[in-house]
Design a protein around this motif. Structure first.
Motif, PDB file in Angstrom:
ATOM      1  N   UNK A   1      28.285 -46.636  21.321  1.00 42.78           N
ATOM      2  CA  UNK A   1      28.840 -45.288  21.481  1.00 42.78           C
ATOM      3  C   UNK A   1      27.733 -44.245  21.414  1.00 42.78           C
ATOM      4  N   UNK A   2      26.818 -44.439  20.463  1.00 42.60           N
ATOM      5  CA  UNK A   2      25.707 -43.503  20.356  1.00 42.60           C
ATOM      6  C   UNK A   2      24.904 -43.484  21.659  1.00 42.60           C
ATOM      7  N   UNK A   3      24.692 -44.660  22.189  1.00 43.95           N
ATOM      8  CA  UNK A   3      23.940 -44.801  23.429  1.00 43.95           C
ATOM      9  C   UNK A   3      24.600 -43.981  24.559  1.00 43.95           C
ATOM     10  N   UNK A   4      25.901 -44.085  24.681  1.00 41.23           N
ATOM     11  CA  UNK A   4      26.622 -43.319  25.711  1.00 41.23           C
ATOM     12  C   UNK A   4      26.506 -41.819  25.427  1.00 41.23           C
ATOM     13  N   UNK A   5      26.701 -41.452  24.178  1.00 44.01           N
ATOM     14  CA  UNK A   5      26.707 -40.019  23.841  1.00 44.01           C
ATOM     15  C   UNK A   5      25.315 -39.388  23.968  1.00 44.01           C
ATOM     16  N   UNK A   6      24.267 -40.177  23.736  1.00 38.52           N
ATOM     17  CA  UNK A   6      22.908 -39.628  23.890  1.00 38.52           C
ATOM     18  C   UNK A   6      22.678 -39.177  25.325  1.00 38.52           C
ATOM     19  N   UNK A   7      23.284 -39.883  26.248  1.00 36.59           N
ATOM     20  CA  UNK A   7      23.130 -39.497  27.650  1.00 36.59           C
ATOM     21  C   UNK A   7      23.868 -38.190  27.932  1.00 36.59           C
ATOM     22  N   UNK A   8      25.078 -38.079  27.412  1.00 35.97           N
ATOM     23  CA  UNK A   8      25.853 -36.857  27.673  1.00 35.97           C
ATOM     24  C   UNK A   8      25.346 -35.660  26.861  1.00 35.97           C
TER      25      UNK A   8
END
Lengths: 387, 387
Positions: free
Chosen positions: B193-200
């Motif tokens: 989830x962190x990985x996805x949110x770092x992009x956004x």
């Protein structure tokens, strides 16, 4: 984007500096319009004028940011700006709530965008979430703490068993409450915000005056002790709820259990709880007032204008619109000294207490009847909603 | 819109019913693809198939909703759907995190929209807020509790002074933890989830494996008592923070003070705190897992597709992109039994305790060095971040 900004308070000043820092927001401040042109300013004099037409009639300016207090003066500025084809960002809840229909029409007619995230709960992106994320018709209720000053006062009263008068004085000294606190403590400020949010949540247009509202000025130490004994906090809760084809909407001091998430919302913080069919409740929390939170909302609106964002008011375009309704039963705590309401003013009284320091009844009343009830005006009588 | 749905678990079933109730969401379910076609179902048999091509090759279907567990199978489905010009809604964090770059390319190439709000913190509309409301480059940090199972376990351990093993068992019995809980308790789910949110949030693309992560499996009663004595809770905190031109991102069990808002996030709830220049911190809170919260996010994505919504990944299109960086100092509590790290493994040790039940050091370490440190593997040694 070229911005014309009305007002050079802390929000306006902060905006100037943050726009200098941002590479992504392509917006430049063309001019500030201020009241007192003779006052020394921290920026180049050429950036200031006291003539509103230097902003409104300037074709280079695409966006007017309105950050002044006076709601009627703000409305005139915003109206003219929109009629001249400019987009507008405002944080003026009174202006938005009282002129909502005209502002909708001005947006339609002039094909411009009016954004006002800063008007409701400052840094909490509640309007944007209602517009975009909760864009369907499944929302069932919206409630929260929409006023930071009163929440600060109530938190202090409960935590320090302090009197309303003393805490108000402290809040004023700290700058959390205005010298004329009426709009806050009578629930009127929260009501403006509720009014705006009811439109974005349910497509309901309503006059702020129509929403049943009680303030916090009559809360006394007896009420505070009652709250403490029962593990309650007292919160000024604004709420809109779908009931069949109707909307039940109120702003009321309310006992909420200490374990509840709204009770955890302390001091100057605001919170919003959203509920919709098929979803668990969703909680948003942040500073509800102040220059930085408001500035951040205004900034996000400016940024959104950069990619052509406008509110679509999706709920309002539905056919099955909701009407406000008052014919609801509600549970209340009524505290009084000598004179009390008649039992016939209640649907049912379920608890009665009398003691040396005060008396209270707990029971069910009809909101419809209570709205014009004379007994609300009995001195030393206070009403707090329950549950 | 005509939907083809992969999976008929509780989310799929709930979606069916809620779409029946909504007038505003113009979406109809054309077909479900399920594994076991022989199993009796609550709906008309004609709605089901076990042949994925009946959905993927069906030109009537505009939107594929992917609700299956297997990340690799999900990716194949999603890829084919997008290559066939269909929009996709998914809640599969592993699939999104591991295939982010390919999925971005598939969206670009096929001009379709892929939405996945349900993949991160379920009902909390975090991706949408990062995309729309925090769309500028002023965000400075994002942190929170992204995994409900571990938060449930940690809450119970602290509140009931219970052992990890017992609470895990209870969580499994209650259905809050998987029979193989590795992804949750080792922090891998939160890391996706962190990985996805770092992009956004920051436009940072990173392989989930690169994010420094510690799990909660080694927490023992000594650690719990340390937390209680010091008025801490232990939370599994995922965090991404801008530091100059770099992003500092970790998933770590962390002592947080009981009064902090993350400490108030109990049981299976998730929370996210966003900070940006010029704004106070913003807190979002809601159920982070479960069928209804996930279903509600999926529904909102479907609804958004109805008006052509797609993520614009605004932060990623900036030129000044950020790189992940590990060369940061961090404060840690290291508890051990007999064998301990060398003092030279620390930048500085500031506290040392030894007692009959265990020993701990508190000090500063280099993350870079700790990442491959052998001493992390010492039996009976546990690391918890401080502050």
């Amino acid at each position: 984007m070229k911005l014309g900004i009305f007002g050079f308070g802390v929000v306006g000043q902060g905006l100037y500096h943050v726009l200098q820092q941002s590479n992504s927001i392509q917006a430049e401040i063309e001019k500030f319009c201020i009241k007192d042109i003779t006052k020394p300013r921290s920026l180049d004099k050429a950036l200031f004028t006291d003539d509103k037409n230097e902003l409104l009639h300037n074709d280079k300016i695409d966006v007017i940011v309105e950050l002044i207090d006076d709601a009627e003066a703000a409305f005139e500025i915003v109206k003219e700006a929109m009629n001249r084809g400019k987009h507008v960002v405002s944080a003026n809840k009174k202006m938005i709530a009282e002129h909502l229909e005209e502002l909708l029409e001005l947006q339609r007619k002039n094909k411009v965008s009016l954004l006002y995230e800063g008007s409701c709960c400052a840094s909490i992106p509640i309007i944007r979430n209602l517009e975009e994320y909760y864009d369907n018709d499944l929302m069932t209720s919206l409630e929260g703490i929409f006023n930071g000053s009163t929440n600060f006062i109530l938190t202090k009263m409960i935590n320090e068993s302090a009197s309303y008068e003393n805490v108000l004085k402290e809040a004023q000294d700290l700058g959390f409450a205005e010298s004329d606190p009426t709009l806050d403590v009578e629930g009127i400020d929260a009501r403006y915000k509720l009014c705006i949010l009811l439109y974005h949540a349910f497509g309901l247009i309503t006059n702020p005056d129509e929403l049943f509202t009680l303030g916090i000025t009559k809360i006394n130490t007896f009420d505070i002790e009652f709250a403490q004994k029962n593990n309650y906090e007292i919160k000024l809760i604004a709420r809109g709820k779908k009931v069949g084809d109707f909307i039940d909407a109120t702003v009321l001091p309310t006992f909420v259990h200490q374990s509840s998430i709204l009770a955890q919302t302390k001091n100057e913080y605001n919170a919003v709880i959203l509920e919709s069919a098929f979803s668990e409740s969703q909680f948003l929390y942040g500073k509800g007032a102040g220059d930085k939170p408001t500035g951040s909302a205004v900034l996000s609106d400016i940024s959104a204008l950069g990619y052509g964002y406008r509110y679509e008011y999706k709920k309002a375009s539905r056919t099955n619109n909701f009407a406000l309704h008052e014919d609801f039963e509600m549970k209340v705590y009524v505290r009084f000294k000598d004179q009390h309401p008649n039992e016939s003013d209640f649907i049912e009284v379920v608890e009665k207490y009398s003691g040396p320091d005060g008396n209270y009844w707990i029971g069910y009343v009809s909101r419809q009847k209570m709205k014009d009830a004379k007994w609300l005006e009995i001195p030393d009588l206070n009403v707090i909603a329950l549950g």
